[in-house]
Write a protein that holds these residues in place. Sequence first.
Motif, PDB file in Angstrom:
ATOM      1  N   TYR A  79      32.059  11.280   2.013  1.00  0.00           N
ATOM      2  CA  TYR A  79      32.985  10.709   1.035  1.00  0.00           C
ATOM      3  C   TYR A  79      32.345   9.538   0.297  1.00  0.00           C
ATOM      4  O   TYR A  79      32.491   9.401  -0.922  1.00  0.00           O
ATOM      5  N   GLU A  80      31.648   8.708   1.030  1.00  0.00           N
ATOM      6  CA  GLU A  80      30.973   7.583   0.383  1.00  0.00           C
ATOM      7  C   GLU A  80      29.966   8.081  -0.646  1.00  0.00           C
ATOM      8  O   GLU A  80      29.889   7.557  -1.766  1.00  0.00           O
ATOM      9  N   VAL A  83      31.737   9.283  -3.832  1.00  0.00           N
ATOM     10  CA  VAL A  83      32.168   8.198  -4.707  1.00  0.00           C
ATOM     11  C   VAL A  83      30.974   7.586  -5.438  1.00  0.00           C
ATOM     12  O   VAL A  83      31.024   7.338  -6.654  1.00  0.00           O
ATOM     13  N   LYS A 328      39.727  12.265  -0.574  1.00  0.00           N
ATOM     14  CA  LYS A 328      40.399  10.978  -0.354  1.00  0.00           C
ATOM     15  C   LYS A 328      41.750  11.193   0.313  1.00  0.00           C
ATOM     16  O   LYS A 328      42.112  10.493   1.271  1.00  0.00           O
ATOM     17  N   THR A 332      42.612   9.944   4.104  1.00  0.00           N
ATOM     18  CA  THR A 332      43.692   8.964   4.210  1.00  0.00           C
ATOM     19  C   THR A 332      44.785   9.461   5.146  1.00  0.00           C
ATOM     20  O   THR A 332      45.280   8.718   6.009  1.00  0.00           O
ATOM     21  N   LEU A 337      40.548   6.674   6.307  1.00  0.00           N
ATOM     22  CA  LEU A 337      40.281   5.923   5.083  1.00  0.00           C
ATOM     23  C   LEU A 337      41.487   5.040   4.767  1.00  0.00           C
ATOM     24  O   LEU A 337      42.622   5.524   4.706  1.00  0.00           O
ATOM     25  N   GLU A 342      37.987   1.794   1.470  1.00  0.00           N
ATOM     26  CA  GLU A 342      37.838   2.271   0.102  1.00  0.00           C
ATOM     27  C   GLU A 342      37.217   1.196  -0.788  1.00  0.00           C
ATOM     28  O   GLU A 342      36.341   1.471  -1.612  1.00  0.00           O
ATOM     29  N   LEU A 346      33.759   1.487  -2.933  1.00  0.00           N
ATOM     30  CA  LEU A 346      33.724   1.258  -4.379  1.00  0.00           C
ATOM     31  C   LEU A 346      32.746   0.135  -4.732  1.00  0.00           C
ATOM     32  O   LEU A 346      32.065   0.194  -5.768  1.00  0.00           O
TER      33      LEU A 346
END
Length: 405
Positions: A79-80, A83, A328, A332, A337, A342, A346
């Motif tokens: 996921y990181e 992003v 996401k 979550t 998450l 998050e 970011l």
Amino acid sequence: MTISADHTASGHTERPVDADPVAEAVRKFGISVEDYMLPARHQIQMVDPDGRLKPEDEQGTEPGHEYPLPGDDELMVAYEQLVVGRRVNDQNSALVRQGRMAVYPSSHGQEACQVAAALCLSGGDWMFPTYRDAVAVMARGVDPVEAMTIFRGDWHSGFDPLKHKVGIQCTPLTTQLLHAVGVAHAAKLRGEDTVVLAMCGDGATSEGDFHEALNFAAVFHLPVIFFVQNNKYAISVPLAHQSVAPSLAHKAVGYGMAGERVDGNDVVALLAVLDRAVKLAREGSGPLLVEANTYRMQAHTNADDDTRYRENSEVAEWRAKDPISRMKTYLTDRGLLDGQVEARILEKAEAVATQLRDGLSEDVPVDPQGLFRHVFAKPTPQLKEQSAMLADELARDAASEEAEK
């Protein structure tokens, strides 16, 4: 040699490396050769566009799967990278408009494929990307500025391929598949524990190099995974005008290898399918083909006008299947998450964007003699003569400018 739920994969890892894979499957499972080689009837999807995990025994138009769920740590890393990859895509598109990069083929919308391709490999494995796979190159550990050097019009790739086990990105379609097969063949001859991931798009499957690479890999039983990112367009040519095969994964059977289809916007399914493919290839199953169904959300490059060949409604339909929002929601809902995590992700993405802006804004010193320095390991007489002529011309120009002062 399928790796899907429809055709049981258990037992494949026990097969001797030199055994006939088709005969082994028929002997163990009593299934037809066609069932053994063809991909699953439905693409593998583990998390739907709404971010919900699909049960393994779910029935309906898209049945469940037999793949184990990737670990939480792997999913968070993925996921990181998703992003960061999205931020890189958008930042690079801005850098092109500012004149800091010559061209950039965005993978906005395809980040799940990019990230999974890099994360499924071990340190000693090789990845051969396409020109659109800069996010995968970065996820493999290449410095962001070095990864983008080639797109600013520099004469070299910007990074050391051997150090990172990543082939050079280049514009010609499918040439990297032949390089990938060559590396895999060399590794097998040396007895090395190496798996090679060869990336291409749907348009590349129409090229002769695609046939040659797959056929060679199958005949010599090489540990290569051919990863086709089917984003529906070869520049402006839709898939329907490229192939009438049931799927691109079905092409695998013609070469004697297994094929699989996976939702290319579902990073969970991608990791599961590619992780198993790497495991099978490493254990001697031979080459495999994985087709990821995804979509190129932006134009082919900054020089392309995609509104001339596709409708806005089609783009909007795929925007609802975005890989980042899907992941996401899933993370979550599972409690992995939260707002704090998050925010940290970011912040890292923005730091990479800043690094790109600063690094690609620096003026690169130009050394004209670099034209001759790396053509051959030992310069030829002709190169030496040309180098001397250029040096003389530059010296005379410098003297003339000095005299005018």
